[in-house]
Design a protein around this motif. Structure first.
Motif, PDB file in Angstrom:
ATOM      1  N   ASN A 171       0.816  -1.229   0.000  1.00 23.28           N
ATOM      2  CA  ASN A 171       0.000   0.000   0.000  1.00 23.28           C
ATOM      3  C   ASN A 171       0.847   1.277   0.000  1.00 23.28           C
ATOM      4  OD1 ASN A 171       0.900  -0.323   2.560  1.00 23.28           O
ATOM      5  ND2 ASN A 171      -1.119  -0.208   3.562  1.00 23.28           N
TER       6      ASN A 171
ATOM      7  N   ASN B  25      -8.303   2.975 -11.870  1.00 25.55           N
ATOM      8  CA  ASN B  25      -9.703   3.046 -11.448  1.00 25.55           C
ATOM      9  C   ASN B  25     -10.434   4.210 -12.129  1.00 25.55           C
ATOM     10  OD1 ASN B  25     -11.906   2.132 -10.000  1.00 25.55           O
ATOM     11  ND2 ASN B  25     -11.502   3.519  -8.292  1.00 25.55           N
TER      12      ASN B  25
ATOM     13  N   ILE C  80     -12.442  -3.263  -8.386  1.00 24.05           N
ATOM     14  CA  ILE C  80     -12.905  -2.853  -7.045  1.00 24.05           C
ATOM     15  C   ILE C  80     -12.171  -3.659  -5.961  1.00 24.05           C
ATOM     16  CG2 ILE C  80     -14.907  -2.755  -5.494  1.00 24.05           C
ATOM     17  CD1 ILE C  80     -16.607  -2.375  -8.141  1.00 24.05           C
ATOM     18  N   LYS C  81     -12.077  -4.981  -6.176  1.00 22.83           N
ATOM     19  CA  LYS C  81     -11.409  -5.851  -5.196  1.00 22.83           C
ATOM     20  C   LYS C  81      -9.932  -5.494  -5.074  1.00 22.83           C
ATOM     21  CE  LYS C  81     -14.289  -9.981  -5.665  1.00 22.83           C
ATOM     22  NZ  LYS C  81     -14.363 -11.261  -6.360  1.00 22.83           N
TER      23      LYS C  81
ATOM     24  N   GLY D  87      -8.556  -2.553  -5.391  1.00 25.41           N
ATOM     25  CA  GLY D  87      -8.443  -1.346  -4.560  1.00 25.41           C
ATOM     26  C   GLY D  87      -8.490  -1.702  -3.080  1.00 25.41           C
ATOM     27  N   THR D  88      -9.434  -2.529  -2.704  1.00 23.58           N
ATOM     28  CA  THR D  88      -9.585  -2.934  -1.301  1.00 23.58           C
ATOM     29  C   THR D  88      -8.359  -3.720  -0.841  1.00 23.58           C
ATOM     30  OG1 THR D  88     -11.866  -3.304  -1.963  1.00 23.58           O
ATOM     31  CG2 THR D  88     -11.328  -3.866   0.290  1.00 23.58           C
TER      32      THR D  88
ATOM     33  N   GLN E  64      -5.379  -1.409  -0.172  1.00 25.45           N
ATOM     34  CA  GLN E  64      -5.518  -0.674   1.094  1.00 25.45           C
ATOM     35  C   GLN E  64      -5.309  -1.594   2.290  1.00 25.45           C
ATOM     36  OE1 GLN E  64      -9.313   1.099   0.438  1.00 25.45           O
ATOM     37  NE2 GLN E  64      -8.454   2.927  -0.509  1.00 25.45           N
ATOM     38  N   ASN E  65      -5.732  -2.855   2.160  1.00 23.05           N
ATOM     39  CA  ASN E  65      -5.598  -3.809   3.272  1.00 23.05           C
ATOM     40  C   ASN E  65      -4.250  -4.534   3.297  1.00 23.05           C
ATOM     41  OD1 ASN E  65      -8.181  -3.127   3.968  1.00 23.05           O
ATOM     42  ND2 ASN E  65      -9.110  -4.938   3.016  1.00 23.05           N
TER      43      ASN E  65
END
Lengths: 235, 129
Positions: free
Chosen positions: B50, B62, B89-90, B92-93, B96-97
């Motif tokens: 990240n 995105n 979308i996945k 991006g998550t 961040q995680n």
């Protein structure tokens, strides 16, 4: 739901335009290639109408492509006799002076029942009355009766007849048909004079008014009895 | 004559829609492939998942996808681009995680989708037959 309604309206309008562009024909009068296009169009129109994930262009573009293809086939059909034979087939004589042509029936995948049914549809109930029967390219059976059984015409009977005339509508449900009025070189004053003679208040009260080249008029006021009379007019 | 003019207009509409569709599909998949390769490269070069550079590259990807999706929906079946949409979308998550395995999985899906999208979208012999 609004999307479905709007999609249905758009598809309906496009199918309507497509069918109009392809010309007026009833299902029974269609040639094979016309029938195929009609079936596919009906199916194509339904898919994007109900499935919102499919873009509308997926329905519209194939529809328009079929219209273009149909138009090209129609042009080829008009211009080339060979192409017409390939595309539509050719009329086949199924009954001639030798009787029923069994080979022709087999070629058409027709049974004797189909043949007699087709003959009955054209008011021909006796096989022995038929001189010739032809299965046309659109599937319709055309029948020529034997000379001694064919109906007598006025010419055969030497009967004098009046000239054939065509009735033209001048007022249709209270509205003047201006194109017909112009074609006959008549004007609104002519209509008003007729209406006045019939004691009708206004043109909007007239259900129908037709005239033929002999000056014979068919006239009916709304909610009243029809009447026929003659007027002096040069058409 | 009038009918012939209408038919010519229809042919022009069909041809222009086909050209526009091909151009948009190719441009979108090419750009998405470049952007996903950039992100992939920055992921290899950076120490953390990240990092700011990775997040910036993801944002570029995105944003481009968001602007292209609207146009693509006019030209392709939404079901076909759904996988790509979900993977972006996945991704991006996952970034961040700091979830490396999920990042690798989704970036592979995005790359593969754009590399082989012409097999199921636009004009191609595979699509035709």
């Amino acid at each position: 739901m609004i999307t479905l309604v709007l999609r249905s309206i758009i598809i309906y309008i496009i199918v309507l335009i497509a069918v109009r562009l392809m010309g007026k024909r009833q299902i029974g009068d269609m040639q094979p290639f016309e029938l195929v296009v009609t079936f596919i169009i009906a199916d194509l129109a339904c898919i994007p109408m109900s499935d919102v994930s499919i873009p509308l262009v997926f329905g519209i573009i194939p529809l328009l492509t079929l219209v273009v293809l149909h138009h090209l086939l129609t042009i080829l059909n008009k211009k080339s006799i060979t192409f017409r034979k390939i595309l539509n087939g050719r009329p086949i004589i199924v009954i001639d002076k030798n009787g029923i042509n069994y080979k022709a029936l087999q070629q058409l995948n027709m049974t004797l029942n189909d043949l007699t049914e087709g003959l009955r549809a054209v008011q021909c109930f006796n096989l022995q009355d038929v001189a010739y029967a032809i299965v046309e390219t659109n599937g319709v059976i055309s029948v020529l009766l034997k000379q001694n059984l064919s109906p007598a015409t006025k010419e055969d009977l030497k009967v004098k007849t009046a000239e054939t005339t065509l009735n033209v509508i001048l007022i249709n449900d209270g509205k003047i048909v201006n194109d017909n009025l112009k074609n006959l070189n008549l004007d609104v004053d002519f209509l008003n004079s007729i209406i006045k003679k019939q004691n009708t208040k206004s043109i909007s009260d007239v259900l129908i008014l037709t005239i033929n080249t002999n000056g014979e008029i068919f006239y009916q006021e709304k909610h009243k009895k029809a009447q026929s009379f003659n007027v002096e007019v040069n058409l | 004559m009038k009918r012939n003019i209408i038919i010519v207009c229809i042919i022009l509409i069909i041809v222009s829609v086909c050209i526009v569709e091909e151009l948009i599909l190719h441009n979108t998949s090419d750009n998405l492939l470049i952007l996903s390769q950039n992100l992939s490269q920055s992921l290899i070069e950076s120490d953390t998942i990240n990092s700011q550079e990775n997040l910036d590259n993801y944002n570029k990807l995105n944003d481009f996808w968001k602007s292209s999706k609207r146009t693509l929906c006019f030209l392709t079946n939404y079901e076909k681009i759904r996988t790509l949409d979900e993977s972006i979308i996945k991704l991006g998550t996952a970034l961040q995680n700091d979830d490396k395995s999920l990042v690798v999985e989704n970036i592979s899906i995005i790359k593969s989708f754009n590399e082989f999208s012409h097999y199921f979208m636009g004009f191609n012999i595979n699509n035709l037959l």
